[in-house]
Design an enzyme around this catalytic site. Sequence first.
Site, PDB file in Angstrom:
ATOM      1  N   ASP A  15       0.833  -1.211   0.000  1.00  0.00           N
ATOM      2  CA  ASP A  15       0.000   0.000   0.000  1.00  0.00           C
ATOM      3  C   ASP A  15       0.867   1.259   0.000  1.00  0.00           C
ATOM      4  O   ASP A  15       1.978   1.253   0.523  1.00  0.00           O
ATOM      5  CB  ASP A  15      -0.916  -0.036   1.237  1.00  0.00           C
ATOM      6  N   ASN A  63     -10.957  -2.590  -5.290  1.00  0.00           N
ATOM      7  CA  ASN A  63     -10.208  -1.670  -6.175  1.00  0.00           C
ATOM      8  C   ASN A  63     -10.895  -1.471  -7.532  1.00  0.00           C
ATOM      9  O   ASN A  63     -10.587  -0.518  -8.252  1.00  0.00           O
ATOM     10  CB  ASN A  63      -8.767  -2.138  -6.380  1.00  0.00           C
TER      11      ASN A  63
HETATM   12  C1  IPE Z   1      -5.453  -2.749  -0.214  1.00  0.00           C
HETATM   13  O1  IPE Z   1      -5.086  -1.414  -0.387  1.00  0.00           O
HETATM   14  C2  IPE Z   1      -5.430  -3.460  -1.531  1.00  0.00           C
HETATM   15  C3  IPE Z   1      -4.104  -3.669  -2.113  1.00  0.00           C
HETATM   16  C4  IPE Z   1      -2.960  -3.381  -1.557  1.00  0.00           C
HETATM   17  C5  IPE Z   1      -4.106  -4.283  -3.411  1.00  0.00           C
HETATM   18  P1  IPE Z   1      -6.176  -0.265  -0.531  1.00  0.00           P
HETATM   19  O2  IPE Z   1      -5.435   1.005  -0.679  1.00  0.00           O
HETATM   20  O3  IPE Z   1      -7.148  -0.606  -1.602  1.00  0.00           O
HETATM   21  O4  IPE Z   1      -6.911  -0.355   0.874  1.00  0.00           O
HETATM   22  P2  IPE Z   1      -7.903   0.643   1.628  1.00  0.00           P
HETATM   23  O5  IPE Z   1      -9.076   0.842   0.743  1.00  0.00           O
HETATM   24  O6  IPE Z   1      -7.151   1.914   1.875  1.00  0.00           O
HETATM   25  O7  IPE Z   1      -8.229  -0.070   2.899  1.00  0.00           O
HETATM   26  C1  IPE Z   2      -1.507   0.258  -3.409  1.00  0.00           C
HETATM   27  O1  IPE Z   2      -1.333   1.637  -3.449  1.00  0.00           O
HETATM   28  C2  IPE Z   2      -1.759  -0.333  -4.772  1.00  0.00           C
HETATM   29  C3  IPE Z   2      -3.143  -0.768  -4.994  1.00  0.00           C
HETATM   30  C4  IPE Z   2      -4.092  -0.780  -4.096  1.00  0.00           C
HETATM   31  C5  IPE Z   2      -3.477  -1.206  -6.326  1.00  0.00           C
HETATM   32  P1  IPE Z   2      -2.558   2.644  -3.446  1.00  0.00           P
HETATM   33  O2  IPE Z   2      -2.937   2.941  -4.851  1.00  0.00           O
HETATM   34  O3  IPE Z   2      -3.652   2.144  -2.577  1.00  0.00           O
HETATM   35  O4  IPE Z   2      -1.868   3.908  -2.791  1.00  0.00           O
HETATM   36  P2  IPE Z   2      -2.492   4.917  -1.741  1.00  0.00           P
HETATM   37  O5  IPE Z   2      -3.066   4.117  -0.613  1.00  0.00           O
HETATM   38  O6  IPE Z   2      -3.547   5.706  -2.465  1.00  0.00           O
HETATM   39  O7  IPE Z   2      -1.348   5.768  -1.304  1.00  0.00           O
HETATM   40 MG    MG Z   3      -4.065   2.375  -0.606  1.00  0.00          MG
END
Ligand code: IPE
Ligand code: IPE
Ligand code: MG
Length: 243
Positions: A15, A63
């Site tokens: 993340d 996602n």
């Molecule tokens: C969790 O991250 C999913 C992945 C790392 C693929 P998110 O960024 O989607 O999680 P939330 O929504 O902040 O909990």
């Molecule tokens: C994790 O990074 C990757 C996926 C969930 C696909 P994020 O895209 O969630 O990054 P933040 O949480 O917005 O920083």
């Molecule tokens: Mg995230």
Amino acid sequence: MAKNALPDHVAVIMDGNGRWAKKRGLPRAFGHREGVATVKKIVTHAAESGVKVLSMFAFSAENWLRPAEEVGFLMKLLDDYIASESRLMMENNIRFLVSGRTEMVPERTGKALRELSALSSGNTGMTLNLLISYGAKDELADAVRHIARDAAEGRLNWRDVDGALIRSRLYNPELPDVDLLIRTSGEHRISNFMLWRIAYAELYFTDILWPDFSEKDFDAALEDFAGRVRRFGKTDEQMENRG
Ligand code: IPE
Ligand code: IPE
Ligand code: MG
């Protein structure tokens, strides 16, 4: 207290890609691109470390709710990742698996995922389990549906439903429970990840954003794990006597 050995199964909630880009005044896509570079580094490093299974949360069921442009970009990155890493996985004897509702990904992506899984199925080194279009509640719902169908059609008796049976209906049922779960970017939550298999996982949270996560940071998590006391409900004395 005896130290833990290396975890057999390490899982990572990767993340912080978006925030990494934002900090630099860049579009989120740049963070995702940098995040893929980190995936490549950590997969190679974990395999060298002797971890048996590495589960990487790449794209959640939730996602799909992101803007279409971002979803499209992530799918494209996935295509590129598979295309560029297939050879390396074969050279490093890595077995590739996917967990999730991959019927939802674009056809070309699904095909690439299936092909790499088939190609690498005989590899005997580390297993890389990539979680795509994955939600733990979906996984449990899918398992319950299969069990209910088998019961309705007379292939099993409802009295035989127990933890072992549920486990046998999870995605890639041969995978063991998670020993160590790492989440980057300072979020302290599970976000619908592998609920069944993390029941007794050791949790490790770091503020480091995924694109900045290094081999050293992975080693730091392993070291932290080594110092944890795992009791599985028993007492320290029982664990010392392996009772
Ligand atoms: C969790 O991250 C999913 C992945 C790392 C693929 P998110 O960024 O989607 O999680 P939330 O929504 O902040 O909990
Ligand atoms: C994790 O990074 C990757 C996926 C969930 C696909 P994020 O895209 O969630 O990054 P933040 O949480 O917005 O920083
Ligand atoms: Mg995230």
